[in-house]
Motif scaffolding. Sequence first.
Motif, PDB file in Angstrom:
ATOM      1  N   UNK A 292       0.926  -1.262  -0.060  1.00  0.00           N
ATOM      2  CA  UNK A 292       0.070   0.002   0.053  1.00  0.00           C
ATOM      3  C   UNK A 292       0.875   1.264  -0.015  1.00  0.00           C
ATOM      4  N   UNK A 293       1.772   1.378   0.967  1.00  0.00           N
ATOM      5  CA  UNK A 293       2.755   2.497   0.990  1.00  0.00           C
ATOM      6  C   UNK A 293       3.597   2.576  -0.322  1.00  0.00           C
ATOM      7  N   UNK A 294       3.792   1.628  -0.952  1.00  0.00           N
ATOM      8  CA  UNK A 294       4.583   1.779  -2.370  1.00  0.00           C
ATOM      9  C   UNK A 294       3.778   2.514  -3.170  1.00  0.00           C
ATOM     10  N   UNK A 295       2.353   2.003  -3.270  1.00  0.00           N
ATOM     11  CA  UNK A 295       1.299   2.487  -4.015  1.00  0.00           C
ATOM     12  C   UNK A 295       1.193   3.787  -3.957  1.00  0.00           C
ATOM     13  N   UNK A 296       1.085   4.249  -2.652  1.00  0.00           N
ATOM     14  CA  UNK A 296       0.740   5.571  -2.197  1.00  0.00           C
ATOM     15  C   UNK A 296       1.879   6.524  -2.606  1.00  0.00           C
ATOM     16  N   UNK A 297       3.029   5.979  -2.320  1.00  0.00           N
ATOM     17  CA  UNK A 297       4.519   6.757  -2.535  1.00  0.00           C
ATOM     18  C   UNK A 297       4.415   7.179  -4.271  1.00  0.00           C
ATOM     19  N   UNK A 298       3.865   6.200  -5.120  1.00  0.00           N
ATOM     20  CA  UNK A 298       4.000   6.531  -6.768  1.00  0.00           C
ATOM     21  C   UNK A 298       2.595   7.261  -6.971  1.00  0.00           C
ATOM     22  N   UNK A 299       1.691   7.728  -6.122  1.00  0.00           N
ATOM     23  CA  UNK A 299       0.429   8.159  -6.681  1.00  0.00           C
ATOM     24  C   UNK A 299       0.421   9.562  -7.507  1.00  0.00           C
ATOM     25  N   UNK A 300       1.519  10.024  -7.153  1.00  0.00           N
ATOM     26  CA  UNK A 300       1.562  11.425  -7.847  1.00  0.00           C
ATOM     27  C   UNK A 300       1.905  11.343  -9.321  1.00  0.00           C
ATOM     28  N   UNK A 301       2.532  10.350  -9.737  1.00  0.00           N
ATOM     29  CA  UNK A 301       2.968  10.014 -11.077  1.00  0.00           C
ATOM     30  C   UNK A 301       2.019   9.719 -11.979  1.00  0.00           C
ATOM     31  N   UNK A 302       1.970  10.175 -13.227  1.00  0.00           N
ATOM     32  CA  UNK A 302       0.827   9.841 -14.202  1.00  0.00           C
ATOM     33  C   UNK A 302       0.749   8.229 -14.283  1.00  0.00           C
ATOM     34  N   UNK A 303      -0.517   7.747 -14.862  1.00  0.00           N
ATOM     35  CA  UNK A 303      -0.629   6.439 -14.916  1.00  0.00           C
ATOM     36  C   UNK A 303       0.186   5.828 -15.866  1.00  0.00           C
ATOM     37  N   UNK A 304       0.765   4.633 -15.812  1.00  0.00           N
ATOM     38  CA  UNK A 304       1.344   4.019 -17.009  1.00  0.00           C
ATOM     39  C   UNK A 304       0.720   3.162 -17.770  1.00  0.00           C
ATOM     40  N   UNK A 305      -0.502   3.309 -17.484  1.00  0.00           N
ATOM     41  CA  UNK A 305      -1.427   2.633 -18.675  1.00  0.00           C
ATOM     42  C   UNK A 305      -1.707   1.170 -18.230  1.00  0.00           C
ATOM     43  N   UNK A 306      -1.299   0.779 -17.048  1.00  0.00           N
ATOM     44  CA  UNK A 306      -1.378  -0.816 -16.954  1.00  0.00           C
ATOM     45  C   UNK A 306      -2.304  -1.209 -15.981  1.00  0.00           C
ATOM     46  N   UNK A 307      -2.372  -2.607 -15.387  1.00  0.00           N
ATOM     47  CA  UNK A 307      -3.139  -2.812 -14.480  1.00  0.00           C
ATOM     48  C   UNK A 307      -2.350  -2.783 -13.175  1.00  0.00           C
ATOM     49  N   UNK A 308      -3.267  -2.932 -11.926  1.00  0.00           N
ATOM     50  CA  UNK A 308      -2.434  -2.506 -10.670  1.00  0.00           C
ATOM     51  C   UNK A 308      -1.581  -3.493 -10.448  1.00  0.00           C
ATOM     52  N   UNK A 309      -1.386  -4.800 -11.221  1.00  0.00           N
ATOM     53  CA  UNK A 309      -0.319  -5.863 -10.804  1.00  0.00           C
ATOM     54  C   UNK A 309       1.067  -5.188 -11.226  1.00  0.00           C
ATOM     55  N   UNK A 310       0.996  -4.438 -12.283  1.00  0.00           N
ATOM     56  CA  UNK A 310       2.296  -3.879 -12.449  1.00  0.00           C
ATOM     57  C   UNK A 310       2.510  -2.574 -12.676  1.00  0.00           C
ATOM     58  N   UNK A 311       1.345  -2.018 -12.344  1.00  0.00           N
ATOM     59  CA  UNK A 311       1.304  -0.222 -12.263  1.00  0.00           C
ATOM     60  C   UNK A 311       2.390   0.326 -11.194  1.00  0.00           C
ATOM     61  N   UNK A 312       2.483  -0.215  -9.929  1.00  0.00           N
ATOM     62  CA  UNK A 312       3.513   0.142  -9.185  1.00  0.00           C
ATOM     63  C   UNK A 312       4.896  -0.197  -9.410  1.00  0.00           C
ATOM     64  N   UNK A 313       5.208  -1.218 -10.275  1.00  0.00           N
ATOM     65  CA  UNK A 313       6.439  -1.842 -10.508  1.00  0.00           C
ATOM     66  C   UNK A 313       6.706  -0.703 -11.515  1.00  0.00           C
ATOM     67  N   UNK A 314       6.171  -0.235 -12.369  1.00  0.00           N
ATOM     68  CA  UNK A 314       6.416   0.790 -13.649  1.00  0.00           C
ATOM     69  C   UNK A 314       6.780   2.183 -13.193  1.00  0.00           C
ATOM     70  N   UNK A 315       5.732   2.496 -12.004  1.00  0.00           N
ATOM     71  CA  UNK A 315       6.083   3.809 -11.510  1.00  0.00           C
ATOM     72  C   UNK A 315       7.325   3.827 -10.783  1.00  0.00           C
ATOM     73  N   UNK A 316       7.649   2.870  -9.965  1.00  0.00           N
ATOM     74  CA  UNK A 316       8.889   2.853  -9.003  1.00  0.00           C
ATOM     75  C   UNK A 316       9.967   2.719 -10.316  1.00  0.00           C
TER      76      UNK A 316
END
Length: 398
Positions: free
Chosen positions: A233-257
């Motif tokens: 959850x914290x990883x997702x929240x820490x990247x939430x300011x970035x624009x969406x990578x256009x992927x599903x949640x399973x890999x969205x966080x990884x691409x934002x990281x």
Amino acid sequence: MLVTAAFIGPGTVTACASAGIGFGYALLWALVFATVATIILQNMAARVAIVTGQGLAEAILAAASSLPVRWAMAALIFAALGIGNSAYQAGNISGTAVGLSLLGVKSDALTQPVLALAIGVVAAALVIIGKPGWLEKLLIGLVLAMSLAFIGGLMVIDVDWSSAARGLLPALPADSLFTAIALIGTTVVPYNLFLHAASVRGQFSSDRQGIAAASLDTAVSVTLGGLLSMAIVIMGAATSALPSAGAGPLDEVALRLEAMFGSPARIVFALGLVGAGFSSALTAPLATGYVLAEMMGGSSDPERRTRIFKRTALAVIAIGTAFAVLAVNPVELILIAQSANGLLLPILAAFLLWVASRRQSLGSFANGPLANLAGGSVVLVCTLLGLRLILRAAGVWP
């Protein structure tokens, strides 16, 4: 650790990443509640199994007062585990494939079905030839790998810890109820109650010392799982300011990281996702096999129970693999299934509370007033959350 390996799967990554991306740190409290509730319920399930020598399904059905009640309970258990776990298995296999693709394994439209099929075949082979002892060691290794990946990942990202602390106070931002129930449903997993009960029989003595050791084992393992979920959850929240990578949640966080910290951050997260997916791809069919064997195998026929166990586990793997090979998008299915788990949980938890309170079978190890109060509080909160979700879906609750 089997319980931790089971509930930290792609469904957990999906629900937790969605919560972090969509609502920041605001729903961390739901995971704190879910972790405490899991410890309470898993302790009861383990105690019932250790003292009675029965699996949880056996204990529930044996306590039923009449045949119609017994059939109703059996139907509910089958629906919660047999059908639900087959749906989850597609997400487990697909999530493992996504993790491998994030590690650099090619996964275009041609190779993704092949990758999913290979994962399903490996899982099936481990169920067929695996010995309980080294299967458990494999799962513990996967849990430790997840721990290094998800908790270690917090060391390389910028976290607003004051906002994270505020997220520990219960609150429901607009449109967050579905996600909050999904977080609870992905942590307090009904099939884990049955898996835990099946796995502790014979591992702990049925005396005060054995029960205390089992309780400590549960508390440490489930707390670790809760911390892993919060880290996602914290990883997702820490990247939430970035624009969406256009992927599903399973890999969205990884691409934002990766966008924030480079490819090593993506690889660390992907390793955690592979561990989460493959550990759950083993535990979901194992749990279903245990329960169906308990309900249909006959207590005096070990060979029949073994056959039912393996055939059921292989059927769950086959169904999940088929959906994954057909490239059915698992994300929405996982979130819906996790919420359905949250709705079924109060019923199964009430059954467990009833069985754990019966002095006829547990004697001095039956629930006391404090345990019943804690268990009853969990059932009540889960019931109210589920009722609110149903009323909102019907347009009655704003």
